[in-house]
Design an enzyme around this catalytic site. Structure first.
Site, PDB file in Angstrom:
ATOM      1  N   ASN A  12     -25.784 -16.006 -17.591  1.00  0.00           N
ATOM      2  CA  ASN A  12     -26.068 -15.475 -16.415  1.00  0.00           C
ATOM      3  C   ASN A  12     -25.822 -16.768 -15.279  1.00  0.00           C
ATOM      4  OD1 ASN A  12     -28.062 -15.302 -13.920  1.00  0.00           O
ATOM      5  ND2 ASN A  12     -29.062 -13.891 -14.954  1.00  0.00           N
ATOM      6  N   HIS A  41     -27.848 -19.143 -11.133  1.00  0.00           N
ATOM      7  CA  HIS A  41     -28.513 -20.370 -10.654  1.00  0.00           C
ATOM      8  C   HIS A  41     -27.355 -21.488  -9.971  1.00  0.00           C
ATOM      9  CE1 HIS A  41     -32.251 -19.208 -10.892  1.00  0.00           C
ATOM     10  NE2 HIS A  41     -32.051 -19.043 -12.428  1.00  0.00           N
ATOM     11  N   HIS A  51     -27.551 -11.272 -10.874  1.00  0.00           N
ATOM     12  CA  HIS A  51     -28.219 -10.349 -10.639  1.00  0.00           C
ATOM     13  C   HIS A  51     -28.223 -10.258  -8.830  1.00  0.00           C
ATOM     14  CE1 HIS A  51     -32.885  -9.655 -10.101  1.00  0.00           C
ATOM     15  NE2 HIS A  51     -32.287  -8.650  -9.387  1.00  0.00           N
ATOM     16  N   ARG A  96     -29.587  -9.357  -6.010  1.00  0.00           N
ATOM     17  CA  ARG A  96     -31.077  -9.137  -5.506  1.00  0.00           C
ATOM     18  C   ARG A  96     -30.932  -8.523  -4.146  1.00  0.00           C
ATOM     19  NH1 ARG A  96     -35.025 -12.366  -8.759  1.00  0.00           N
ATOM     20  NH2 ARG A  96     -36.566 -11.201  -7.071  1.00  0.00           N
ATOM     21  N   ARG A 132     -30.839 -13.789  -2.377  1.00  0.00           N
ATOM     22  CA  ARG A 132     -30.976 -15.160  -2.529  1.00  0.00           C
ATOM     23  C   ARG A 132     -29.999 -15.992  -3.252  1.00  0.00           C
ATOM     24  NH1 ARG A 132     -36.368 -15.312  -6.204  1.00  0.00           N
ATOM     25  NH2 ARG A 132     -37.012 -13.628  -4.745  1.00  0.00           N
ATOM     26  N   GLU A 188     -27.071  -7.225 -13.309  1.00  0.00           N
ATOM     27  CA  GLU A 188     -28.679  -6.993 -12.897  1.00  0.00           C
ATOM     28  C   GLU A 188     -29.125  -6.404 -11.674  1.00  0.00           C
ATOM     29  OE1 GLU A 188     -31.397 -10.154 -13.844  1.00  0.00           O
ATOM     30  OE2 GLU A 188     -30.274 -10.472 -15.870  1.00  0.00           O
ATOM     31  N   THR A 203     -37.165 -12.995 -12.314  1.00  0.00           N
ATOM     32  CA  THR A 203     -38.032 -11.723 -12.836  1.00  0.00           C
ATOM     33  C   THR A 203     -39.303 -12.134 -13.734  1.00  0.00           C
ATOM     34  OG1 THR A 203     -35.668 -10.996 -13.191  1.00  0.00           O
ATOM     35  CG2 THR A 203     -37.334  -9.555 -13.835  1.00  0.00           C
ATOM     36  N   GLU A 249     -33.158  -4.152 -23.102  1.00  0.00           N
ATOM     37  CA  GLU A 249     -32.819  -5.821 -22.989  1.00  0.00           C
ATOM     38  C   GLU A 249     -34.462  -6.189 -23.190  1.00  0.00           C
ATOM     39  OE1 GLU A 249     -30.932  -8.157 -20.128  1.00  0.00           O
ATOM     40  OE2 GLU A 249     -32.248  -9.737 -20.434  1.00  0.00           O
ATOM     41  N   HIS A 253     -34.244 -13.918 -21.317  1.00  0.00           N
ATOM     42  CA  HIS A 253     -35.250 -14.520 -20.333  1.00  0.00           C
ATOM     43  C   HIS A 253     -35.906 -15.500 -20.756  1.00  0.00           C
ATOM     44  CE1 HIS A 253     -37.502 -14.961 -16.712  1.00  0.00           C
ATOM     45  NE2 HIS A 253     -37.073 -14.127 -16.215  1.00  0.00           N
TER      46      HIS A 253
HETATM   47  N1  PXP Z   1     -32.387 -11.350 -18.413  1.00  0.00           N
HETATM   48  C1  PXP Z   1     -32.824 -10.925 -17.200  1.00  0.00           C
HETATM   49  C2  PXP Z   1     -33.323  -9.346 -17.303  1.00  0.00           C
HETATM   50  C3  PXP Z   1     -33.211 -11.818 -16.326  1.00  0.00           C
HETATM   51  O1  PXP Z   1     -33.560 -11.258 -15.108  1.00  0.00           O
HETATM   52  C4  PXP Z   1     -32.814 -13.138 -16.349  1.00  0.00           C
HETATM   53  C5  PXP Z   1     -33.026 -13.831 -14.953  1.00  0.00           C
HETATM   54  O2  PXP Z   1     -32.411 -13.838 -14.057  1.00  0.00           O
HETATM   55  C6  PXP Z   1     -32.405 -13.511 -17.507  1.00  0.00           C
HETATM   56  C7  PXP Z   1     -32.278 -12.605 -18.588  1.00  0.00           C
HETATM   57  C8  PXP Z   1     -32.049 -14.926 -17.722  1.00  0.00           C
HETATM   58  O3  PXP Z   1     -33.186 -15.480 -17.811  1.00  0.00           O
HETATM   59  P1  PXP Z   1     -33.000 -17.478 -17.952  1.00  0.00           P
HETATM   60  O4  PXP Z   1     -32.348 -17.548 -16.586  1.00  0.00           O
HETATM   61  O5  PXP Z   1     -34.462 -17.714 -17.983  1.00  0.00           O
HETATM   62  O6  PXP Z   1     -32.266 -17.716 -18.925  1.00  0.00           O
END
Ligand code: PXP
Length: 397
Positions: free
Chosen positions: A164, A167, A200, A202, A206, A227, A258, A308, A348
């Site tokens: 993901n 960030h 994601h 959003r 953001r 996402e 999330t 998931e 997550h």
């Molecule tokens: N899965 C989902 C559904 C999420 O919303 C996120 C965060 O955006 C992640 C996985 C990844 O989480 P992390 O950034 O904590 O690894």
């Protein structure tokens, strides 16, 4: 109903699925040519089990399973009065959970073993009579178990790592300029061995922007997972760019990330509508849910292809005991979802300490990891951060 499952414990607490256990018990009676016979299976705690164990066997403490054949009560009755009952099985879920932990197996599997064991007792098998009888019963149990479980006992492939890159965009948005670019970062992740890219989009934009998703659609060579919330605007974007799959997540304006799984039951209509639209466009849908049997059953009901499983509580646990409890819930849920016909991802909060154990679960296809990898990339570079995470996954094998 021929098979009556009675839960005297909190089913949610143990993430036990009525549907899965019903299905397995039905298959068992079919295999034993006992379909249609009346069978009650009562799930209880150790305390209640200890009371039955003392009353009926004069033994102190709980046991895992007790069987009460209806034949014992019907002895001497003419066949027309004897009825169709096979009997009752009592199972202590607490003892079963302990045994599952010791054998490194799931609670559903351990309970299935106990149901098989109890049912064979109802049919007159008795391992206490002789070592030969014990062997006959054990072999029959193994035979039935293999036929009933669809679960692979050993996985053949490791779960894929999907990165993901939200960030990367968070850092860019902090300055409102063009660097760092999540699209470029996604390419580096793929070159390092990631098998998928997740973003994601959003509603408040953001971090990830529309431009990112458009470009990623054109450049991602592995798999793009978008996402999103079930918001009309975002649904239209997804239908337009056609990611390889979407993952529905809950979205709140004030949250930092999330915070929990999507409540499928509470949002059934919106989710169903979204899945209908995505199905027409050929886009598979995953739903991000807490490891909870009722949410899995609801995800199946609304027509999701994947779930998931939210690993956040497992990752955030403050003690080993707490972490273990959360892990068992994920394991249980993954097995339940898989057995119900859903494909299973997880994610997550996973980091370099918590990933290996989840990666070892044989039902999980893909791990979605962001923050830990992007954080590590600040120190060691993105390529190495991804490769180190892949090592954590390989270690699970
Ligand atoms: N899965 C989902 C559904 C999420 O919303 C996120 C965060 O955006 C992640 C996985 C990844 O989480 P992390 O950034 O904590 O690894």
């Amino acid at each position: 109903m021929a098979i009556n499952l009675i839960f005297l414990i909190d089913r949610q607490r143990f993430c036990l699925s009525n549907i899965l256990l019903q299905d397995r018990s039905n298959r068992l009676l079919d295999l034993l040519d006992q379909a249609g016979r009346q069978l009650s299976i009562v799930f209880m705690d150790d305390q209640s089990m200890a009371e039955y164990n003392f009353t009926y066997r004069g033994k102190k403490g709980p046991t895992n399973v007790l069987s009460f054949p209806a034949a014992d009560l019907q002895a001497g009755l003419p066949p027309e009065l004897a009825g169709n009952e096979l009997g009752d099985i009592l199972i202590s879920v607490e003892t079963a959970l302990c045994e599952a932990g010791k054998n490194n197996t799931s609670l559903h599997r351990r309970i299935t073993e106990l149901i098989i064991h109890g049912t064979l007792h109802l049919l007159g098998y008795d391992h206490e009579q002789s070592s030969r009888q014990a062997m006959v019963m054990w072999e029959k149990e193994q035979q039935l178990l293999t036929k009933i479980l669809r679960i692979p006992s050993r996985r053949t492939t490791m779960p894929h790592l999907a990165i993901n890159v939200d960030h990367v965009a968070t850092i860019r948005q902090a300055r409102g300029i063009t660097e760092p670019d999540p699209v470029l970062a996604a390419g580096i992740c793929e070159l390092a061995g990631a098998k998928g890219i997740v973003v994601h989009l959003r509603e408040d934009r953001r971090h990830i922007q529309d431009r990112d998703v458009l470009l990623l659609r054109r450049t991602v060579k592995t798999k793009l997972n978008l996402e999103m919330a079930t918001a009309k605007e975002i649904i239209n974007i997804a239908l337009d760019i056609k990611p390889d799959m979407i993952t529905l997540v809950p979205e709140k304006r004030k949250e930092l990330t999330t915070e929990g799984g999507l409540d499928v039951i509470g949002n059934e209509k919106k989710i169903k509508n979204t899945i209908k639209k995505m199905s027409k466009a050929g886009i598979p849908v995953s739903i991000f849910i807490d490891p909870d049997a009722t949410q899995i059953e609801a995800a199946l009901e609304v027509g999701a292809t994947f779930v998931e499983l939210h690993t956040g509580r497992y990752c955030d646990a403050e003690t080993e005991k707490e972490r273990d409890i959360e892990f068992r819930l994920i394991e249980q849920s993954a097995e339940l979802a898989f057995e119900s016909g859903l494909r299973v991802n997880a994610g997550h909060g996973l980091d370099y300490r918590t990933t290996t154990r989840i990666a070892a679960l044989p039902f999980i296809e893909e791990l979605s990891i962001g923050h830990a990898v992007i954080t590590r990339a600040v120190y060691v570079g993105l390529d190495q951060a991804v490769r180190e995470m892949l090592d954590c996954i390989v270690m699970a094998g």
